[in-house]
Design a protein around this motif. Structure first.
Motif, short mmCIF file in Angstrom:
data_model
loop_
_atom_site.label_atom_id
_atom_site.label_comp_id
_atom_site.label_asym_id
_atom_site.label_seq_id
_atom_site.Cartn_x
_atom_site.Cartn_y
_atom_site.Cartn_z
N THR A 237 51.28 40.17 51.78
CA THR A 237 51.85 39.51 52.97
C THR A 237 53.31 39.17 52.72
O THR A 237 53.77 39.12 51.57
CB THR A 237 51.11 38.18 53.27
OG1 THR A 237 51.29 37.33 52.12
CG2 THR A 237 49.63 38.39 53.54
N CYS A 238 54.01 38.89 53.81
CA CYS A 238 55.39 38.44 53.67
C CYS A 238 55.44 37.10 52.92
O CYS A 238 56.36 36.84 52.15
CB CYS A 238 56.03 38.27 55.06
SG CYS A 238 56.31 39.81 55.92
N PHE A 239 54.42 36.29 53.14
CA PHE A 239 54.39 34.99 52.46
C PHE A 239 54.31 35.18 50.94
O PHE A 239 55.01 34.52 50.18
CB PHE A 239 53.20 34.15 52.96
CG PHE A 239 53.17 32.79 52.34
CD1 PHE A 239 54.03 31.79 52.78
CD2 PHE A 239 52.30 32.50 51.29
CE1 PHE A 239 54.02 30.53 52.19
CE2 PHE A 239 52.29 31.25 50.70
CZ PHE A 239 53.15 30.25 51.16
N LYS B 164 63.05 45.09 47.43
CA LYS B 164 61.68 45.59 47.59
C LYS B 164 61.26 45.58 49.07
O LYS B 164 60.35 46.30 49.47
CB LYS B 164 60.69 44.74 46.77
CG LYS B 164 60.91 44.80 45.27
CD LYS B 164 60.26 46.05 44.73
CE LYS B 164 60.35 46.28 43.25
NZ LYS B 164 61.26 45.60 42.44
N CYS B 165 61.87 44.76 49.88
CA CYS B 165 61.56 44.75 51.32
C CYS B 165 62.64 45.55 52.05
O CYS B 165 63.80 45.13 52.11
CB CYS B 165 61.52 43.34 51.88
SG CYS B 165 61.35 43.33 53.68
N PRO B 166 62.28 46.70 52.62
CA PRO B 166 63.30 47.53 53.27
C PRO B 166 63.68 47.03 54.66
O PRO B 166 64.55 47.63 55.30
CB PRO B 166 62.62 48.91 53.36
CG PRO B 166 61.16 48.64 53.31
CD PRO B 166 60.96 47.33 52.61
N ASN C 52 53.82 41.77 57.58
CA ASN C 52 52.81 41.94 56.51
C ASN C 52 52.50 43.42 56.25
O ASN C 52 51.33 43.81 56.08
CB ASN C 52 51.53 41.18 56.85
CG ASN C 52 51.78 39.69 56.98
OD1 ASN C 52 52.68 39.16 56.34
ND2 ASN C 52 51.02 39.01 57.82
N CYS C 53 53.53 44.23 56.21
CA CYS C 53 53.32 45.68 56.10
C CYS C 53 52.95 46.12 54.68
O CYS C 53 52.56 47.26 54.47
CB CYS C 53 54.57 46.43 56.55
SG CYS C 53 55.95 46.22 55.40
N LYS C 54 53.12 45.27 53.71
CA LYS C 54 52.73 45.49 52.30
C LYS C 54 53.65 46.46 51.54
O LYS C 54 53.39 46.79 50.39
CB LYS C 54 51.30 46.02 52.16
CG LYS C 54 50.22 45.14 52.76
CD LYS C 54 48.85 45.72 52.45
CE LYS C 54 47.70 44.87 52.96
NZ LYS C 54 47.68 44.63 54.38
N GLU C 55 54.70 46.96 52.17
CA GLU C 55 55.54 47.96 51.48
C GLU C 55 56.26 47.38 50.25
O GLU C 55 56.65 48.12 49.36
CB GLU C 55 56.58 48.54 52.45
CG GLU C 55 55.99 49.57 53.38
CD GLU C 55 57.06 50.21 54.25
OE1 GLU C 55 58.11 50.59 53.70
OE2 GLU C 55 56.83 50.33 55.47
N CYS C 56 56.39 46.08 50.21
CA CYS C 56 57.07 45.45 49.06
C CYS C 56 56.13 45.29 47.86
O CYS C 56 56.53 44.87 46.79
CB CYS C 56 57.61 44.09 49.44
SG CYS C 56 56.32 43.00 50.07
N GLY C 57 54.86 45.64 48.08
CA GLY C 57 53.89 45.49 46.99
C GLY C 57 53.10 44.19 47.08
O GLY C 57 52.15 43.98 46.34
FE1 SF4 Z 1 56.68 44.19 54.65
FE2 SF4 Z 1 58.99 43.06 53.95
FE3 SF4 Z 1 56.92 41.55 54.69
FE4 SF4 Z 1 56.90 42.85 52.35
S1 SF4 Z 1 58.28 41.22 52.96
S2 SF4 Z 1 55.24 42.68 53.78
S3 SF4 Z 1 57.98 44.72 52.90
S4 SF4 Z 1 58.02 43.02 55.95
#
Ligand code: SF4
Length: 459
Positions: free
Chosen positions: A24-26, A41-43, A16-21
């Motif tokens: 959460t991952c969900f 978008k998810c690195p 849930n690092c939010k880097e994808c915008g």
């Molecule tokens: Fe982070 Fe990837 Fe989860 Fe997005 S999908 S919150 S980038 S780990």
């Protein structure tokens, strides 16, 4: 899409690092499932997870493109069994068969015919899409000459470029013809159980789409397996159905296997040949009509005529129009029959069928006129009125804003007879205008409009 957000989330890092915008991952998984974001978008996706997701998220039916340039034909990538579920996406290509046994005059006639038989309907240009050249003469040089002629036509700047299908059971003749027009990405037919091993290396030399022919749906599976293993993915299917009953069954089986069961080995568009499986012109056209509904991606006809091609093209247009989005035209003032100062002003909605019905009847009336088309979100007159989009307090401001009074030099507006009840509201909105109720049916315009103009002249 074959996978749900809840299944995708199991494969995500879960930090849930939010880097994808997404918070959460969900959330990201749900967006991926709906197609509103992309995996890059998810690195933190591993290459293995990315590959796995790409595989399961790929459209259940592959997109295949035949030809190149403006007239390239894209087929496949369908998502539903029934149009009302969502929409059908890529309309079937209609191909005209040219046999190399026909004489040059007949071939020239067919080339001219496919160019000339084009129709305009609701602002859309309707036409056949492909020329299918068949090796029937037994003379390879003749086949190559015909392919050269047809492909020259397809590259001429004076005619519409047509995409090509090359048909030959003689593999050497097929690939010799392919070499003549490989840059035009023709569809090669047929690849069969007998010739596939010899064909694969030749296909890979100059990749173009290929159509496999089997004896029944199941027999296609080893063919598509081999092609996929060889890295050939632009595949079209012909289950070899012998009559309409078999064909509808086979087309439905293929579509259902791909879309409902995610069976990738049948996840390709299809080709059908009413030209070879029917006995007469009427049967051929009716069979083609059935294939537009059920579920062919390319339909090859032995010949086309104005009175048989046009209904097929209109049927195709109707079936492949997105039912979720009404066909519309732009909100603006349309000039019909070169209007001048004091020409009558008519008002209607921007539903494409309404616009084209009204404008063609005005044209037929020969009365120079202005047609003010109001944006009603693509609703026809009655629907727009009942939705509050074609009322006195919406049409009035529209007529003021569009500047028709200055352009037409008069303040008389003709409203559709079906919207007669908005007349008083409109008169309140436009107190200096004369509001006239026109006919209820567009077909009455040619008699009603000249009489109305005459009435105005006498006052
Ligand atoms: Fe982070 Fe990837 Fe989860 Fe997005 S999908 S919150 S980038 S780990």
């Amino acid at each position: 899409m074959a996978i749900k957000g809840a299944d995708i989330v199991k494969k995500l890092p879960g930090t849930n690092c939010k880097e994808c915008g997404s918070p959460t991952c969900f959330g990201f998984a749900m967006k991926l499932a709906s197609g509103s974001t992309t995996m890059d978008k998810c690195p933190y996706l591993s290459p293995e997870v990315r590959a796995e997701l790409e595989e399961v998220m790929a459209p259940p039916m592959k997109l295949v493109t035949i030809g190149c340039g403006a007239n390239a034909l894209s087929i496949g990538e369908e998502e539903v069994m029934y149009r009302h579920e969502k929409t059908f996406i890529h309309q079937p290509g209609i191909a005209l068969l040219v046999s190399d046994k026909e004489d040059d005059t007949a071939i020239e006639h067919k080339i001219r015919k496919i160019e000339e038989l084009q129709f305009e309907r609701v602002g859309v240009r309707l036409k056949a899409d492909l020329l299918a050249v068949s090796f029937d003469s037994g003379d390879r040089l003749r086949f190559e000459a015909v392919v050269r002629r047809v492909s020259d036509t397809a590259t001429s700047i004076s005619v519409t470029k047509k995409s090509l299908i090359l048909i030959s059971s003689d593999l050497d003749a097929l690939f010799a013809a392919r070499d003549i027009c490989a840059h035009q990405k023709p569809l090669l037919y047929p690849i069969t159980a007998e010739n596939i091993n010899a064909a694969i290396p030749k296909i890979k030399q100059k990749p173009t789409p290929v159509a496999v022919r089997g004896e029944g749906v199941e027999s296609l599976i080893p063919l598509t397996t081999k092609l996929r293993e060889a890295g050939i993915e632009e595949i079209v299917l012909d289950p070899g159905s012998k009559n309409l009953t078999e064909a509808v069954r086979d087309q439905t089986l293929i579509r259902r296997a791909a879309l409902k069961h995610g069976f990738r080995l049948l996840g390709y568009p299809t080709i059908v040949f009413p030209c070879f499986t029917t006995a007469g012109v009427m049967e051929e056209i009716l069979t083609a009509a059935a294939f537009i509904d059920k579920y062919a991606s390319i339909i090859v006809l032995s010949d086309i005529e104005r009175d048989s091609l046009y209904p097929l093209l209109v049927q195709r247009l109707n079936i492949y129009t997105d039912p979720r989005r009404p066909m519309t035209v732009e909100e603006k003032i349309y000039e019909i029959n070169e209007p001048t100062t004091n020409s009558p002003v008519l008002v209607t909605t921007n539903f494409a069928l309404t616009y084209f019905a009204v404008s063609s009847e005005i044209e037929g009336s020969k009365v120079p006129s202005f047609l003010c088309v109001k944006d009603t979100g693509g609703l026809c007159v009655l629907a727009a009125w009942s939705a509050g989009k074609f009322t006195g307090d919406t049409v009035g401001p529209f007529l003021k804003k569009c500047g028709i009074a200055d352009r037409a030099g008069n303040k008389r507006a003709i409203i559709p007879g079906l919207a007669a009840r908005i007349r008083e509201e409109l008169e309140d909105e436009l107190p200096t205008w004369e509001i006239v109720v026109g006919p209820r049916e567009a077909s009455d315009i040619p008699t009603w409009l000249p009489a109305q103009v005459e009435k105005w002249k006498q006052h």
